[in-house]
Scaffold this motif. Structure first.
Motif, short mmCIF file in Angstrom:
data_model
loop_
_atom_site.label_atom_id
_atom_site.label_comp_id
_atom_site.label_asym_id
_atom_site.label_seq_id
_atom_site.Cartn_x
_atom_site.Cartn_y
_atom_site.Cartn_z
N VAL A 64 27.31 44.55 13.20
CA VAL A 64 26.02 43.86 13.10
C VAL A 64 25.89 42.83 14.22
CG1 VAL A 64 24.62 42.31 11.68
CG2 VAL A 64 25.73 44.29 10.64
N THR A 65 26.99 42.12 14.49
CA THR A 65 26.99 41.13 15.57
C THR A 65 26.66 41.80 16.90
OG1 THR A 65 28.62 39.76 14.41
CG2 THR A 65 28.40 39.43 16.78
N GLN A 66 27.33 42.91 17.20
CA GLN A 66 27.08 43.62 18.45
C GLN A 66 25.67 44.20 18.48
OE1 GLN A 66 29.06 43.23 20.95
NE2 GLN A 66 30.40 42.09 19.59
N GLY A 69 23.35 41.50 19.49
CA GLY A 69 23.47 41.25 20.92
C GLY A 69 22.74 42.32 21.74
N PHE A 70 22.90 43.57 21.34
CA PHE A 70 22.22 44.68 22.02
C PHE A 70 20.71 44.54 21.90
CE2 PHE A 70 20.76 49.15 22.16
CZ PHE A 70 21.17 49.47 23.45
N ALA A 71 20.24 44.24 20.68
CA ALA A 71 18.79 44.08 20.46
C ALA A 71 18.25 42.89 21.24
CB ALA A 71 18.51 43.93 18.97
N ALA A 72 19.04 41.80 21.32
CA ALA A 72 18.61 40.63 22.09
C ALA A 72 18.47 40.99 23.56
CB ALA A 72 19.61 39.48 21.91
N GLY A 73 19.42 41.75 24.08
CA GLY A 73 19.34 42.18 25.47
C GLY A 73 18.10 43.02 25.74
N MET A 80 10.32 39.86 25.95
CA MET A 80 10.10 39.14 24.69
C MET A 80 11.20 38.08 24.54
SD MET A 80 9.01 42.28 22.21
CE MET A 80 10.11 43.53 22.82
N ALA A 81 11.05 37.01 25.31
CA ALA A 81 12.11 36.00 25.40
C ALA A 81 12.33 35.29 24.07
CB ALA A 81 11.77 34.97 26.48
N LEU A 82 11.29 34.98 23.34
CA LEU A 82 11.44 34.28 22.07
C LEU A 82 12.19 35.14 21.05
CD1 LEU A 82 10.77 31.59 20.79
CD2 LEU A 82 8.63 32.56 19.97
N LEU A 83 11.82 36.40 20.96
CA LEU A 83 12.52 37.33 20.06
C LEU A 83 13.97 37.49 20.51
CD1 LEU A 83 12.57 39.35 17.71
CD2 LEU A 83 11.80 41.10 19.35
N GLY A 84 14.18 37.63 21.81
CA GLY A 84 15.54 37.75 22.34
C GLY A 84 16.39 36.54 22.02
#
Length: 177
Positions: A64-66, A69-73, A80-84
């Protein structure tokens, strides 16, 4: 071996970025807070589980952590900086929980032979990275650069330079309106 040099530089920079900026500043305090809060009752409950169940829980949280991180990237790349940023904050929180599970149950997890070997391998790679000359030079350069930036920021934010920040900020606001 000049072929491996770019890989070595990339590993060093990623390691410094993760350990110094993310782990030391954010995830480690979160892990310590979680340990204080959860150690009271949850560590006893997790400690009663079979080592393979603890391992499954650890791997679930790590996955889930990874994923965060992948979704943030992806969010950052799509603009979408705020979502990231929100997803990355969630990743840091999950990393704190994940590493709390690891540190609180290390002996039980190490009873699973392949996990112990994998952990030892990761620690060996980490040790290889932190003993490289390029790591030591890069870390020294980053520290010196941070000190220079702090000195410049202090100079500009106090005394004579204080008006410069205000003028610079006003200039940027007018320019980008």
């Amino acid at each position: 071996m000049k072929i491996l040099r770019p890989l070595e530089v990339a590993l060093v920079l990623l390691y410094i970025l993760f350990e110094e900026l993310v782990w030391e500043r954010f995830a480690k305090p979160i892990k310590q807070f979680i340990a204080m809060w959860l150690d009271r009752w949850l560590i006893k409950e997790i400690g009663r589980l079979h080592p393979y169940l603890i391992l499954a829980l650890f791997l679930l949280f790590l996955s889930v952590t990874q994923g965060f991180g992948f979704a943030a990237g992806i969010a950052f790349v799509k603009g979408m900086a705020l979502l990231g940023a929100a997803l990355y904050c969630a990743k840091v929180l999950m990393a704190g929980i994940t590493f709390w599970i690891l540190s609180a149950n290390k002996e039980r997890l190490f009873s699973v032979a392949w996990f112990k070997r994998a952990y030892d391998f990761v620690m060996m790679v980490r040790e290889w990275i932190v003993t490289r000359e390029i790591y030591l030079r890069t870390k020294s350069w980053i520290k010196k650069s941070a000190e220079r930036l702090k000195a410049i920021a202090t100079k500009w934010s106090t005394g004579r330079g204080q008006g410069r920040w205000r003028r610079f900020y006003t200039h940027l606001r007018r320019r980008f309106k």
